[in-house]
Design an enzyme around this catalytic site. Structure first.
Site, PDB file in Angstrom:
ATOM      1  N   LYS A 263      -2.877  63.439 -45.464  1.00 57.06           N
ATOM      2  CA  LYS A 263      -2.225  64.683 -44.876  1.00 57.06           C
ATOM      3  C   LYS A 263      -0.851  64.575 -44.301  1.00 57.06           C
ATOM      4  CE  LYS A 263      -2.405  65.603 -40.307  1.00 57.06           C
ATOM      5  NZ  LYS A 263      -1.410  65.669 -39.649  1.00 57.06           N
ATOM      6  N   ASN A 264      -0.276  63.473 -44.050  1.00 58.56           N
ATOM      7  CA  ASN A 264       1.063  63.331 -43.554  1.00 58.56           C
ATOM      8  C   ASN A 264       1.815  63.300 -44.708  1.00 58.56           C
ATOM      9  OD1 ASN A 264       0.290  64.126 -41.115  1.00 58.56           O
ATOM     10  ND2 ASN A 264       0.289  62.061 -40.145  1.00 58.56           N
TER      11      ASN A 264
ATOM     12  N   CYS B 204       3.977  70.219 -27.926  1.00 56.57           N
ATOM     13  CA  CYS B 204       2.865  69.381 -28.463  1.00 56.57           C
ATOM     14  C   CYS B 204       1.916  68.653 -27.455  1.00 56.57           C
ATOM     15  CB  CYS B 204       3.534  68.702 -29.564  1.00 56.57           C
ATOM     16  SG  CYS B 204       2.529  67.704 -30.381  1.00 56.57           S
TER      17      CYS B 204
ATOM     18  N   ARG C 201       8.459  66.716 -28.847  1.00 55.10           N
ATOM     19  CA  ARG C 201       8.747  66.181 -30.043  1.00 55.10           C
ATOM     20  C   ARG C 201      10.210  66.893 -30.236  1.00 55.10           C
ATOM     21  NH1 ARG C 201       3.461  65.807 -32.635  1.00 55.10           N
ATOM     22  NH2 ARG C 201       4.554  65.156 -34.560  1.00 55.10           N
TER      23      ARG C 201
ATOM     24  N   ASP D 182      -1.102  57.083 -34.587  1.00 48.00           N
ATOM     25  CA  ASP D 182      -2.133  57.998 -34.847  1.00 48.00           C
ATOM     26  C   ASP D 182      -3.618  56.886 -34.914  1.00 48.00           C
ATOM     27  OD1 ASP D 182      -0.488  59.741 -35.231  1.00 48.00           O
ATOM     28  OD2 ASP D 182      -0.365  59.699 -37.357  1.00 48.00           O
TER      29      ASP D 182
ATOM     30  N   ARG E 169      -7.954  69.686 -38.020  1.00 51.96           N
ATOM     31  CA  ARG E 169      -6.614  69.868 -38.655  1.00 51.96           C
ATOM     32  C   ARG E 169      -6.306  68.814 -39.745  1.00 51.96           C
ATOM     33  NH1 ARG E 169      -2.326  71.214 -34.030  1.00 51.96           N
ATOM     34  NH2 ARG E 169      -1.088  70.952 -35.685  1.00 51.96           N
TER      35      ARG E 169
HETATM   36  C1  EPZ Z   1       4.791  62.023 -37.792  1.00 51.53           C
HETATM   37  O1  EPZ Z   1       5.338  62.897 -36.746  1.00 51.53           O
HETATM   38  C2  EPZ Z   1       3.240  62.262 -38.011  1.00 51.53           C
HETATM   39  N1  EPZ Z   1       3.187  63.510 -38.187  1.00 51.53           N
HETATM   40  C3  EPZ Z   1       2.675  62.201 -36.766  1.00 51.53           C
HETATM   41  O2  EPZ Z   1       1.211  62.146 -37.000  1.00 51.53           O
HETATM   42  C4  EPZ Z   1       2.645  60.616 -36.309  1.00 51.53           C
HETATM   43  O3  EPZ Z   1       2.122  60.508 -34.999  1.00 51.53           O
HETATM   44  C5  EPZ Z   1       4.512  60.185 -36.100  1.00 51.53           C
HETATM   45  O4  EPZ Z   1       4.871  60.747 -37.536  1.00 51.53           O
HETATM   46  C6  EPZ Z   1       4.397  58.764 -35.983  1.00 51.53           C
HETATM   47  O5  EPZ Z   1       4.062  58.263 -37.025  1.00 51.53           O
HETATM   48  C7  EPZ Z   1       3.281  64.046 -39.624  1.00 51.53           C
HETATM   49  O6  EPZ Z   1       3.582  63.154 -40.497  1.00 51.53           O
HETATM   50  C8  EPZ Z   1       3.210  65.515 -40.090  1.00 51.53           C
HETATM   51  P1  EPZ Z   1       8.603  60.767 -35.695  1.00 51.53           P
HETATM   52  P2  EPZ Z   1       6.860  63.048 -36.627  1.00 51.53           P
HETATM   53  O7  EPZ Z   1       9.628  61.903 -35.985  1.00 51.53           O
HETATM   54  O8  EPZ Z   1       7.412  63.051 -37.908  1.00 51.53           O
HETATM   55  C9  EPZ Z   1      11.381  60.643 -31.686  1.00 51.53           C
HETATM   56  C10 EPZ Z   1      -0.963  63.200 -36.797  1.00 51.53           C
HETATM   57  O9  EPZ Z   1      -1.986  62.966 -35.773  1.00 51.53           O
HETATM   58  N2  EPZ Z   1      12.246  61.647 -32.234  1.00 51.53           N
HETATM   59  O10 EPZ Z   1       8.421  59.647 -36.411  1.00 51.53           O
HETATM   60  O11 EPZ Z   1       7.009  64.335 -35.721  1.00 51.53           O
HETATM   61  C11 EPZ Z   1       9.742  61.305 -31.354  1.00 51.53           C
HETATM   62  O12 EPZ Z   1       9.856  62.033 -30.040  1.00 51.53           O
HETATM   63  C12 EPZ Z   1       0.381  63.303 -36.322  1.00 51.53           C
HETATM   64  O13 EPZ Z   1      -1.153  63.441 -37.955  1.00 51.53           O
HETATM   65  C13 EPZ Z   1      13.295  61.958 -31.777  1.00 51.53           C
HETATM   66  O14 EPZ Z   1      13.633  61.614 -30.730  1.00 51.53           O
HETATM   67  O15 EPZ Z   1       7.158  61.792 -35.871  1.00 51.53           O
HETATM   68  C14 EPZ Z   1       9.006  59.981 -31.253  1.00 51.53           C
HETATM   69  O16 EPZ Z   1       9.103  59.276 -30.064  1.00 51.53           O
HETATM   70  C15 EPZ Z   1       0.674  63.408 -34.875  1.00 51.53           C
HETATM   71  N3  EPZ Z   1      14.170  62.635 -32.330  1.00 51.53           N
HETATM   72  C16 EPZ Z   1       9.554  59.167 -32.383  1.00 51.53           C
HETATM   73  O17 EPZ Z   1      10.821  59.654 -32.714  1.00 51.53           O
HETATM   74  C17 EPZ Z   1      13.806  63.512 -33.638  1.00 51.53           C
HETATM   75  O18 EPZ Z   1      14.777  64.270 -34.185  1.00 51.53           O
HETATM   76  C18 EPZ Z   1       8.584  59.068 -33.651  1.00 51.53           C
HETATM   77  O19 EPZ Z   1       8.669  60.736 -34.220  1.00 51.53           O
HETATM   78  C19 EPZ Z   1      12.546  63.133 -34.013  1.00 51.53           C
HETATM   79  C20 EPZ Z   1      11.912  62.150 -33.595  1.00 51.53           C
END
Ligand code: EPZ
Length: 430
Positions: free
Chosen positions: A22-23, A117, A122, A305, A397
């Site tokens: 999915k991701n 979320c 996020r 995840d 989802r």
């Molecule tokens: C992706 O989310 C996945 N979603 C998530 O999967 C997964 O949990 C996550 O990566 C971590 O592996 C998709 O791919 C659609 P991040 P994403 O940006 O990209 C911080 C599922 O269940 N951050 O890597 O949103 C953030 O708060 C979902 O399939 C900032 O501070 O995650 C977090 O602490 C849930 N500023 C960390 O980075 C930003 O601009 C990692 O988030 C962006 C992120």
């Protein structure tokens, strides 16, 4: 509202085919609008988040055709706008991939900003920082985020946090920018690499995906391609833990074992046997589970995840385990539900201290989010007696045919909607 009715106690045994990730599919589908030529994408999972994204793409004139359940043909030559206000899209985080894709191709985009979320706040500051470094004006107003550039110019970006979404979004914006873009402290997840491979198959010039530093040389246009999405690491991991918690023997097929290494390593630590072949991993859980410590980390670390699924296993393991969640701040919302099944878990900040209990007992549960929802189903399958899981729309989802795949492995689980269906299920399973 649909629910899962589960009668626990059966060891799950057999083989299960894992679907496309999915991701990876979400950014790849979004990026497919970056050419006017036709793109065919295979191994797309048929899950709600994907369908919501496709619907949003159609709302701006993208032609989406299903060649079969998992193969999608996309043509974006007749896009008639760069504003996406579709209501459905608010519910999926990945809607913001359409900003990177539209910005990269048309130099402008306006998309509804996803709301809060269930797993924590996020922020998207790193996405914005990256787009700005390429010369984009970014504004947020009235719930919409708009990004506009006269001309995108390559830039040097150092990500303050390792972010999958920001790495992907900046990569898409940079693909057709003038000159070279360097992303440092980039995310290394398999889906980041899959998107880079997809874009390269369309004529992009991206090097270093899968390492800390990604280098992108802008090209003037992207062209048609046919591409198959990688297998879903988290779907595979969820079934691997289904074997662990039910004392079963499951072979996950159509996987890339390398992507599952951190998961396999933890399963071995807690007493499971792992057998790997080219595209399959077998998990045999014949011994009592043992405690361990685990901390979620960006790839190649243990995935956030998979955190609820491993916690479900550790709560039935001998001894005390510590689970540290280092990615999202609100990812222990399933703990109260597990406690109602007999688990002994204490959460302090981003740490869960788990004292193993001998067994779970079935209860009525509510899925708090996608992965925690799947983990509660695993707990139900391991439990003595009957479990009912509410709010399974979260699970839908990201897991295609979840209950059918589990049934095929011998699970007693059914999707039910009415009291009558619940009673019918209870009569059937005895
Ligand atoms: C992706 O989310 C996945 N979603 C998530 O999967 C997964 O949990 C996550 O990566 C971590 O592996 C998709 O791919 C659609 P991040 P994403 O940006 O990209 C911080 C599922 O269940 N951050 O890597 O949103 C953030 O708060 C979902 O399939 C900032 O501070 O995650 C977090 O602490 C849930 N500023 C960390 O980075 C930003 O601009 C990692 O988030 C962006 C992120």
């Amino acid at each position: 509202m649909e629910q899962y009715a589960i009668k626990g106690g059966n060891p799950l045994v057999g083989e299960v085919e894992i679907g496309g990730a999915k991701n990876a599919a979400l950014p790849i589908l979004a990026a497919s609008i970056m050419t006017d030529e036709t793109v065919v994408i295979e191994n797309v999972p048929d899950v709600r988040d994907i369908n919501a994204l496709l619907q949003a793409m159609e709302s701006i004139g993208v032609v989406v055709e299903h060649l079969d359940r998992h193969t999608i043909k996309i043509n974006a030559s007749a896009i008639h706008g760069h504003v996406i206000e579709d209501d459905l899209i608010k519910k999926i985080r990945a809607s913001y991939y359409l900003i990177g894709a539209l910005l990269g191709k048309y130099k402008e985009a306006e998309v509804v900003l996803p709301g809060g979320c269930n797993i924590g706040s996020r922020p998207i500051d790193q996405h914005i920082k990256g787009w700005r470094a390429l010369g984009t004006q970014v504004d947020i107003a009235h719930g919409l985020i708009s990004a506009k550039a006269e001309c995108l110019k390559g830039g040097h970006i150092y990500m303050d946090v390792v972010s999958v979404g920001a790495t992907i979004n900046v990569m898409m914006a940079a693909v057709m920018a003038e000159g070279q873009t360097i992303i440092e402290n980039a995310a290394k997840e398999p889906h980041v690499v899959d998107l880079a491979n997809f874009l390269n198959s369309m004529g992009a010039n991206i090097k270093g995906a899968g390492t800390d530093v990604i280098r992108i040389k802008g090209v003037s246009r992207l062209h048609k391609t046919e591409y198959a999405i990688i297998p879903d690491q988290i779907e595979a991991g969820t079934f691997m833990f289904a074997a662990a918690v039910t004392k079963g023997d499951i072979t996950v097929k159509n996987v890339i074992p390398k992507h599952l290494e951190s998961i396999s390593a933890k399963l071995m630590e807690i007493g499971c046997e792992i057998e790997e072949s080219d595209d399959a991993v077998r998990v045999v859980a014949s011994k009592p589970l043992r405690s361990t410590h685990v901390k979620t980390l960006p790839y190649p670390g243990f995935p956030t995840d998979m955190q609820p699924q491993i916690a479900v296993a550790l709560a039935m393991a001998q001894g005390t385990s510590i689970v540290t969640e280092s990615i999202f701040e609100n990812r222990f919302r399933y703990v109260d539900e597990l406690t109602r099944m007999g688990a002994n878990i204490k959460v302090e900040g981003n740490t869960a201290i788990i004292n193993g209990t001998r067994r779970y007992t079935g209860a009525r549960l509510t899925a708090p989010d996608l992965r925690a929802g799947a983990a509660l189903v695993l707990a139900g399958l391991a439990a003595e007696g009957f479990t009912l899981v509410d709010d399974i729309h979260f699970i839908q989802r990201g897991y295609e045919d979840f209950e059918l795949k589990l049934q095929h492995l011998g699970a007693q689980i059914a999707r039910v909607e009415t009291e009558r269906e619940i009673q019918k299920f209870k009569l059937k399973v005895g």
